[in-house]
Scaffold this motif. Structure first.
Motif, mmCIF file in Angstrom:
data_model
loop_
_atom_site.group_PDB
_atom_site.id
_atom_site.type_symbol
_atom_site.label_atom_id
_atom_site.label_comp_id
_atom_site.label_asym_id
_atom_site.label_seq_id
_atom_site.Cartn_x
_atom_site.Cartn_y
_atom_site.Cartn_z
ATOM 1 N N GLN A 143 0.839 -1.190 0.000
ATOM 2 C CA GLN A 143 0.000 0.000 0.000
ATOM 3 C C GLN A 143 0.878 1.246 0.000
ATOM 4 O O GLN A 143 1.959 1.263 0.613
ATOM 5 C CB GLN A 143 -0.904 0.002 1.241
ATOM 6 C CG GLN A 143 -1.720 -1.262 1.420
ATOM 7 C CD GLN A 143 -2.712 -1.474 0.313
ATOM 8 O OE1 GLN A 143 -3.466 -0.577 -0.039
ATOM 9 N NE2 GLN A 143 -2.718 -2.675 -0.243
ATOM 10 N N LYS A 144 0.422 2.287 -0.667
ATOM 11 C CA LYS A 144 1.190 3.536 -0.688
ATOM 12 C C LYS A 144 1.249 4.174 0.692
ATOM 13 O O LYS A 144 2.248 4.791 1.055
ATOM 14 C CB LYS A 144 0.560 4.502 -1.695
ATOM 15 C CG LYS A 144 0.680 4.052 -3.148
ATOM 16 C CD LYS A 144 0.044 5.050 -4.095
ATOM 17 C CE LYS A 144 0.160 4.586 -5.541
ATOM 18 N NZ LYS A 144 -0.480 5.555 -6.480
ATOM 19 N N VAL A 165 4.294 -13.119 -1.772
ATOM 20 C CA VAL A 165 5.145 -12.865 -2.931
ATOM 21 C C VAL A 165 4.803 -11.484 -3.483
ATOM 22 O O VAL A 165 3.635 -11.179 -3.721
ATOM 23 C CB VAL A 165 4.917 -13.932 -4.026
ATOM 24 C CG1 VAL A 165 5.837 -13.688 -5.214
ATOM 25 C CG2 VAL A 165 5.114 -15.330 -3.460
ATOM 26 N N SER A 166 5.805 -10.656 -3.697
ATOM 27 C CA SER A 166 5.574 -9.342 -4.272
ATOM 28 C C SER A 166 5.142 -9.484 -5.726
ATOM 29 O O SER A 166 5.641 -10.346 -6.461
ATOM 30 C CB SER A 166 6.849 -8.493 -4.196
ATOM 31 O OG SER A 166 6.723 -7.328 -4.992
ATOM 32 N N ARG A 167 4.200 -8.634 -6.149
ATOM 33 C CA ARG A 167 3.732 -8.682 -7.535
ATOM 34 C C ARG A 167 4.857 -8.401 -8.521
ATOM 35 O O ARG A 167 4.783 -8.795 -9.692
ATOM 36 C CB ARG A 167 2.595 -7.664 -7.722
ATOM 37 C CG ARG A 167 1.840 -7.842 -9.028
ATOM 38 C CD ARG A 167 0.605 -6.980 -9.057
ATOM 39 N NE ARG A 167 -0.349 -7.363 -8.051
ATOM 40 C CZ ARG A 167 -1.175 -8.394 -8.157
ATOM 41 N NH1 ARG A 167 -1.125 -9.175 -9.225
ATOM 42 N NH2 ARG A 167 -2.026 -8.676 -7.201
ATOM 43 N N GLN A 168 5.914 -7.727 -8.066
ATOM 44 C CA GLN A 168 7.011 -7.374 -8.950
ATOM 45 C C GLN A 168 8.031 -8.520 -9.125
ATOM 46 O O GLN A 168 8.946 -8.422 -9.938
ATOM 47 C CB GLN A 168 7.746 -6.136 -8.417
ATOM 48 C CG GLN A 168 6.993 -4.825 -8.613
ATOM 49 C CD GLN A 168 5.767 -4.713 -7.721
ATOM 50 O OE1 GLN A 168 5.802 -5.080 -6.566
ATOM 51 N NE2 GLN A 168 4.671 -4.198 -8.282
ATOM 52 N N GLU A 169 7.884 -9.617 -8.383
ATOM 53 C CA GLU A 169 8.890 -10.676 -8.416
ATOM 54 C C GLU A 169 8.842 -11.505 -9.692
ATOM 55 O O GLU A 169 9.808 -12.175 -10.044
ATOM 56 C CB GLU A 169 8.740 -11.589 -7.191
ATOM 57 C CG GLU A 169 9.213 -10.934 -5.908
ATOM 58 C CD GLU A 169 9.224 -11.899 -4.738
ATOM 59 O OE1 GLU A 169 9.649 -13.054 -4.931
ATOM 60 O OE2 GLU A 169 8.793 -11.502 -3.640
ATOM 61 N N GLY A 170 7.707 -11.523 -10.374
ATOM 62 C CA GLY A 170 7.633 -12.237 -11.640
ATOM 63 C C GLY A 170 7.170 -13.681 -11.501
ATOM 64 O O GLY A 170 7.093 -14.249 -10.412
#
Length: 295
Positions: A143-144, A165-170
């Motif tokens: 969250q921002k 898992v972070s959405r940016q991890e792929g």
């Protein structure tokens, strides 16, 4: 302005903390009233546009009332966040019930993707799945607002030591998690833009839909077991459905259509509980304007 916003957030957190001491019916009534106010003076426009696209057969009055019921339930869920964050284990088990767990147990020993569409009780379902299966994995978007981020992280990680898992991890990181053997609580039914997406009908409207579910199921040789959380009475029911057979196929478009059709069927069963406040149709086919653009 940042100081005022931070102060407002802290006051909101204090109210959530105080509210979690109240009886469940009181929490529900407070949240429903809050949702009605927000619908009248806040975020109702996107919901009304979505309902007009998906339910053109309804009258404007019927859609307005449906949107109002949606926000009342959304408001209740927001206030019940206090129970998720500070409530006891006994309170959570009393609040969140499980049906169809035998479908999940039948796939034990194999990689499992728990397909979890965006219904209001989504986070309640995630907490209960993590409680039943320690180590359950899911994707988390930060969250921002740092205060809200800490609150949501606490709610998501209190029980079962889930793997976020972070959405940016792929996709590669997600595949490793799925192959570990714990259920992966997956939420693939939002508009994430054009990347890795195709336009597939959702209530007859082309919707940018990510193809991750069939691709991930194929790469990880995973069972796909839908799970939908429904807000009922003073609690929630986490309902597991039978494993999808013959999924995925060699036709990725057909696989994505199957996913959207399943979600449509569940929405028709409880239309006030799908997350209509999201701009589901924001990404459009070339040359088609966004329905959310103000005229």
């Amino acid at each position: 302005m940042k100081i005022l916003a931070r102060l407002g957030t802290q006051v909101g957190v204090l109210i959530l903390w105080l509210a979690h001491f109240l009886p469940l019916p009181w929490i529900g009534a407070i949240g429903a009233a809050l949702g009605s106010v927000i619908y009248l003076f806040g975020r109702g426009r996107v919901t009304r546009i979505n309902l007009a696209l998906c339910f053109p057969e309804m009258t404007p009055k019927e859609r307005y009332e449906l949107g109002r019921r949606h926000f009342r339930m959304l408001g209740r869920n927001a206030v019940e966040l206090g129970i998720m964050v500070w409530g006891s284990e006994e309170e959570l088990l009393r609040l969140i019930h499980v049906e169809g767990i035998e479908h999940l147990k039948a796939a034990e020993g194999r990689p499992i993707i728990a397909l979890a569409p965006h219904f209001i009780g989504l986070n309640m379902g995630g907490i209960r799945v993590a409680y039943e299966y320690p180590g359950t994995a899911s994707i988390y978007s930060r969250q921002k607002n740092p205060v809200l981020d800490r609150i949501f992280l606490r709610a998501r990680t209190r029980f079962g030591n889930p793997h976020l898992v972070s959405r940016q991890e792929g996709l590669r990181s997600v595949i490793r998690v799925v192959k570990s053997g714990k259920p992966f609580y997956f939420l693939p039914d939002m508009d994430f833009g054009r990347r890795d997406a195709i336009f597939s009908p959702f209530f007859g409207v082309p919707a940018a839909t990510i193809t991750t579910l069939p691709r991930l199921a194929k790469l990880a040789h995973a069972a796909v077991i839908p799970v939908v959380t429904q807000q009922v009475g003073d609690g929630y029911i986490v309902r597991f459905y039978p494993e999808w057979k013959d999924f995925p196929t060699d036709d990725i478009e057909a696989d994505v259509r199957r996913m959207n059709a399943f979600i449509e069927d569940r929405v028709r069963e409880m239309p006030e509980q799908y997350f209509w406040a999201h701009k589901r149709f924001k990404t459009r086919p070339p040359g088609e304007p966004s329905p959310y653009k103000r005229k």
